[in-house]
Scaffold this active site. Structure first.
Site, PDB file in Angstrom:
ATOM      1  N   LYS A 181      -4.122 -69.197  -7.889  1.00 54.13           N
ATOM      2  CA  LYS A 181      -5.401 -69.681  -7.382  1.00 54.13           C
ATOM      3  C   LYS A 181      -6.481 -69.583  -8.456  1.00 54.13           C
ATOM      4  O   LYS A 181      -6.911 -68.496  -8.831  1.00 54.13           O
ATOM      5  CB  LYS A 181      -5.856 -68.859  -6.168  1.00 54.13           C
ATOM      6  CG  LYS A 181      -6.930 -69.623  -5.375  1.00 54.13           C
ATOM      7  CD  LYS A 181      -7.775 -68.758  -4.493  1.00 54.13           C
ATOM      8  CE  LYS A 181      -8.858 -68.060  -5.251  1.00 54.13           C
ATOM      9  NZ  LYS A 181      -9.805 -68.966  -5.945  1.00 54.13           N
TER      10      LYS A 181
ATOM     11  N   GLU B 103      -7.348 -56.970 -13.768  1.00 55.57           N
ATOM     12  CA  GLU B 103      -8.163 -57.007 -14.992  1.00 55.57           C
ATOM     13  C   GLU B 103      -9.585 -57.257 -14.536  1.00 55.57           C
ATOM     14  O   GLU B 103      -9.892 -58.320 -14.012  1.00 55.57           O
ATOM     15  CB  GLU B 103      -7.714 -58.149 -15.912  1.00 55.57           C
ATOM     16  CG  GLU B 103      -6.267 -58.103 -16.331  1.00 55.57           C
ATOM     17  CD  GLU B 103      -5.982 -57.015 -17.350  1.00 55.57           C
ATOM     18  OE1 GLU B 103      -6.926 -56.439 -17.917  1.00 55.57           O
ATOM     19  OE2 GLU B 103      -4.803 -56.714 -17.540  1.00 55.57           O
TER      20      GLU B 103
ATOM     21  N   CYS C 275     -15.348 -60.693 -20.276  1.00 48.74           N
ATOM     22  CA  CYS C 275     -15.129 -59.310 -19.834  1.00 48.74           C
ATOM     23  C   CYS C 275     -15.139 -58.356 -21.010  1.00 48.74           C
ATOM     24  O   CYS C 275     -15.426 -57.187 -20.847  1.00 48.74           O
ATOM     25  CB  CYS C 275     -13.808 -59.217 -19.093  1.00 48.74           C
ATOM     26  SG  CYS C 275     -12.451 -59.885 -20.054  1.00 48.74           S
TER      27      CYS C 275
ATOM     28  N   GLU D 217     -22.391 -54.431 -15.668  1.00 51.98           N
ATOM     29  CA  GLU D 217     -21.924 -55.632 -16.368  1.00 51.98           C
ATOM     30  C   GLU D 217     -22.873 -56.784 -16.031  1.00 51.98           C
ATOM     31  O   GLU D 217     -23.092 -57.086 -14.857  1.00 51.98           O
ATOM     32  CB  GLU D 217     -20.507 -55.995 -15.915  1.00 51.98           C
ATOM     33  CG  GLU D 217     -19.982 -57.229 -16.620  1.00 51.98           C
ATOM     34  CD  GLU D 217     -18.581 -57.640 -16.157  1.00 51.98           C
ATOM     35  OE1 GLU D 217     -18.370 -57.781 -14.945  1.00 51.98           O
ATOM     36  OE2 GLU D 217     -17.717 -57.824 -17.029  1.00 51.98           O
TER      37      GLU D 217
HETATM   38  P1  NAD Z   1     -14.625 -62.969  -8.974  1.00 46.18           P
HETATM   39  O1  NAD Z   1     -14.082 -61.619  -8.705  1.00 46.18           O
HETATM   40  O2  NAD Z   1     -15.808 -63.423  -8.241  1.00 46.18           O
HETATM   41  O3  NAD Z   1     -13.491 -64.078  -8.755  1.00 46.18           O
HETATM   42  C1  NAD Z   1     -12.229 -64.024  -9.406  1.00 46.18           C
HETATM   43  C2  NAD Z   1     -11.236 -64.781  -8.575  1.00 46.18           C
HETATM   44  O4  NAD Z   1     -11.066 -64.114  -7.333  1.00 46.18           O
HETATM   45  C3  NAD Z   1     -11.633 -66.201  -8.233  1.00 46.18           C
HETATM   46  O5  NAD Z   1     -10.493 -67.016  -8.250  1.00 46.18           O
HETATM   47  C4  NAD Z   1     -12.154 -66.059  -6.830  1.00 46.18           C
HETATM   48  O6  NAD Z   1     -12.079 -67.259  -6.091  1.00 46.18           O
HETATM   49  C5  NAD Z   1     -11.209 -65.034  -6.275  1.00 46.18           C
HETATM   50  N1  NAD Z   1     -11.693 -64.335  -5.083  1.00 46.18           N
HETATM   51  C6  NAD Z   1     -12.961 -64.204  -4.642  1.00 46.18           C
HETATM   52  N2  NAD Z   1     -12.988 -63.521  -3.502  1.00 46.18           N
HETATM   53  C7  NAD Z   1     -11.708 -63.188  -3.203  1.00 46.18           C
HETATM   54  C8  NAD Z   1     -11.081 -62.458  -2.151  1.00 46.18           C
HETATM   55  N3  NAD Z   1     -11.776 -61.922  -1.165  1.00 46.18           N
HETATM   56  N4  NAD Z   1      -9.741 -62.327  -2.190  1.00 46.18           N
HETATM   57  C9  NAD Z   1      -9.011 -62.841  -3.196  1.00 46.18           C
HETATM   58  N5  NAD Z   1      -9.550 -63.548  -4.214  1.00 46.18           N
HETATM   59  C10 NAD Z   1     -10.886 -63.708  -4.209  1.00 46.18           C
HETATM   60  O7  NAD Z   1     -14.876 -62.996 -10.554  1.00 46.18           O
HETATM   61  P2  NAD Z   1     -15.500 -64.203 -11.372  1.00 46.18           P
HETATM   62  O8  NAD Z   1     -16.937 -64.284 -11.032  1.00 46.18           O
HETATM   63  O9  NAD Z   1     -14.652 -65.411 -11.243  1.00 46.18           O
HETATM   64  O10 NAD Z   1     -15.273 -63.678 -12.851  1.00 46.18           O
HETATM   65  C11 NAD Z   1     -16.122 -62.788 -13.463  1.00 46.18           C
HETATM   66  C12 NAD Z   1     -15.580 -61.389 -13.466  1.00 46.18           C
HETATM   67  O11 NAD Z   1     -14.255 -61.375 -13.979  1.00 46.18           O
HETATM   68  C13 NAD Z   1     -16.345 -60.447 -14.359  1.00 46.18           C
HETATM   69  O12 NAD Z   1     -16.532 -59.211 -13.721  1.00 46.18           O
HETATM   70  C14 NAD Z   1     -15.444 -60.286 -15.556  1.00 46.18           C
HETATM   71  O13 NAD Z   1     -15.646 -59.102 -16.281  1.00 46.18           O
HETATM   72  C15 NAD Z   1     -14.111 -60.360 -14.955  1.00 46.18           C
HETATM   73  N6  NAD Z   1     -13.121 -60.732 -15.944  1.00 46.18           N
HETATM   74  C16 NAD Z   1     -12.251 -59.795 -16.385  1.00 46.18           C
HETATM   75  C17 NAD Z   1     -11.322 -60.108 -17.346  1.00 46.18           C
HETATM   76  C18 NAD Z   1     -10.344 -59.080 -17.835  1.00 46.18           C
HETATM   77  O14 NAD Z   1      -9.329 -59.467 -18.384  1.00 46.18           O
HETATM   78  N7  NAD Z   1     -10.572 -57.806 -17.632  1.00 46.18           N
HETATM   79  C19 NAD Z   1     -11.266 -61.398 -17.873  1.00 46.18           C
HETATM   80  C20 NAD Z   1     -12.165 -62.336 -17.405  1.00 46.18           C
HETATM   81  C21 NAD Z   1     -13.080 -61.987 -16.424  1.00 46.18           C
END
Ligand code: NAD
Ligand code: MN
Length: 476
Positions: free
Chosen positions: A174, A249, A283, A380
């Protein structure tokens, strides 16, 4: 341009069960440009069931060499479509095109690495007792759910899909609701390259709508998630129901430490991109800088000068280094951090505003005098904002570096080899770079300490994370 804008299931395009669609907005123009099908709970169930059937019915038992051959072909087909993938990425998240091309290349490289890894991956024979023979088998798990964020949509989709497939699993992936296009295209290209239909299912849509159904589905054996710490916590809670395996992650607040004995001029010239690349939506962004006091003033001056030279603009241009933020909502979030910094009297050495009225742009922003309990120091931000602070002694600095709930990445700059090794051991972080900012290598494990996550992407560690270990003892 043709947009892949449906669910990609069982080797073909399908609308969502209830016909729902989500409009994507070009961050550089603020104009909607395509509507993409949004999966429903019943689509999730169907996708998982047929992925499970595809796993059980063949993929699981395919000869390793055959699986490798298919994944090598996927890598090649991704490379052949580099420009198309890069343009899709640019359009949906405003990523500068040069960067988008590199990332599409990385996706191909990830499939190639795991295609090769297949022949190097296996169990052990173990000396137990007398007589009998003991060995371990590394077995695939079944259907893996991969949930991907919007900051590096294609590379992270590949980081999860490639090792999970290489280990013999099926994958239901997804993408984030604002950035589904490259993942959908990856699914289509993988089937074109010979991946059996159903083995890699792409379900665009909203995480809040289908997340629970995906994570708690009884046929899901593992959830591999990249995203915010907040959603990561929720996924781990939900996964506890079926004891579904998770790897997470999550967020970061990574340090960049510059000692006075370092080539601090080089550090000042290169560090802006360690936090502002991808408009800070990274991230691994080195968003907390610690600079030894004797070089602090000179460092800040040079860092700010280098920041002002960054080319912010149209992501379609080859020369652009920083595009817009990926969404208006993300820019609003970041601007709330900047308002907090202003209210607390932090100094804006540069940036803080919107460089132009159209597009979700935000200037790269350098903050000084940020208090150690201020939001901009602790949380963050996930935008183009850095806070720089001086330090006096190593031990105090390390305590301050580790005084964070996060521990994902970081850099340190010194010419003293013993210090580099000592400090590398003491910083609580899954990934560190010395005298540079490279933290991601396909061959090396990537992931976080503390609330930055659990488990590792990339390297052999990721492939291991997509298997169960079975121990077999044969009496003689
Ligand atoms: P997010 O947590 O809002 O969303 C990530 C994914 O989760 C999306 O596909 C979203 O649709 C899905 N999601 C949202 N609600 C959900 C639920 N209740 N159940 C299951 N899935 C759900 O994060 P974002 O805004 O897309 O990305 C930014 C964040 O990601 C930042 O905190 C960043 O640090 C982190 N990030 C971490 C890494 C890493 O490797 N550590 C890499 C990239 C981004
Ligand atoms: Mn989000």
């Amino acid at each position: 341009m043709n947009f892949p804008n449906d669910l990609f299931l069982d080797g073909g395009y399908r609308a969502a069960a209830d016909g729902r669609r989500i409009a994507l907005v070009d961050p550089a123009t603020e104009e909607p440009f395509v509507e993409v099908a949004a999966a429903t709970v019943s689509d999730v169930d169907g996708a998982i069931r047929s992925a499970h059937a595809a796993w059980e019915g063949g993929w699981r038992d395919l000869a390793p060499g055959k699986r490798a051959e298919i994944l090598y072909r996927v890598a090649r087909v991704l490379r052949e479509h580099n420009e198309e993938l890069a343009q899709l990425e640019r359009r949906q998240v405003g990523k500068p095109i040069a960067e988008a091309r590199d990332e599409a290349g990385l996706a191909g490289r990830v499939f190639e690495y795991y295609a090769g890894a297949i022949s190097q991956f296996g169990g052990q024979t173990l000396p137990v007792g007398r007589g009998g023979f003991d060995f371990t088998l590394k077995q695939s798990m079944g259907v893996v759910a991969a949930i991907v964020p919007w900051n590096f949509p294609l590379p992270i989709a590949a980081w999860k899909a490639a090792p999970a497939l290489a280990a013999g699993n099926a994958v239901v992936l997804k993408p984030a609701s604002i950035s589904p296009l490259t993942a959908i295209k990856m699914g289509e290209l993988a089937v074109k390259a010979g991946l059996p239909p159903g083995v890699l299912q792409i379900l665009p849509g909203s995480g809040s709508a289908v997340g629970d159904a995906l994570v708690t589905h009884p046929l899901i054996r593992k959830v591999s998630f990249t995203g915010s710490t907040e959603i990561g916590r929720r996924i781990m809670e939900l996964a506890s129901r079926n004891l579904t395996r998770v790897s997470l992650e999550l967020g970061g607040k990574s340090p960049n430490v510059v000692f006075a004995d370092a080539d601090w001029e080089k550090a000042a010239d290169t560090s802006p991109m360690s936090v502002f690349a991808n408009t800070g939506q990274d991230c691994c962004a080195r968003s907390r800088m610690f600079v030894e006091r004797s070089v602090y003033a000179g460092f800040v001056e040079r860092f700010v000068a280098a920041t002002k030279k960054l080319v912010v603009g149209d992501p379609a241009l080859d020369s652009t280094q920083l595009g817009p933020m990926a969404s208006g909502a993300q820019r609003t979030t970041v601007e709330a951090f900047l308002a907090d910094a202003r209210a607390r009297g932090s100094k804006f050495a540069t940036g803080g505003g919107r460089p132009q009225s159209r597009g979700f742009y935000l200037e790269p922003t350098v903050l000084l005098d940020v208090g150690s309990s201020d939001r901009c120091w602790r949380e963050e931000i996930f935008g183009p904002v850095v806070a720089i602070t001086p330090f006096d002694d190593e031990a105090t600095m390390i305590r301050e570096v580790n005084d964070s709930p996060y521990g994902l990445s970081g850099s340190l700059w010194t010419r003293d080899l013993s210090r580099a090794l000592r400090v590398s051991r003491l910083i609580e972080s899954g990934v560190l770079s010395v005298n540079c900012h490279n933290s991601v290598h396909v061959e090396a494990p990537f992931g976080g300490y503390k609330t930055s996550g659990l488990g590792r992407d990339l390297g052999m560690a990721a492939m291991d994370g997509y298997t169960e270990t079975k121990n077999v003892y044969v009496a003689s």
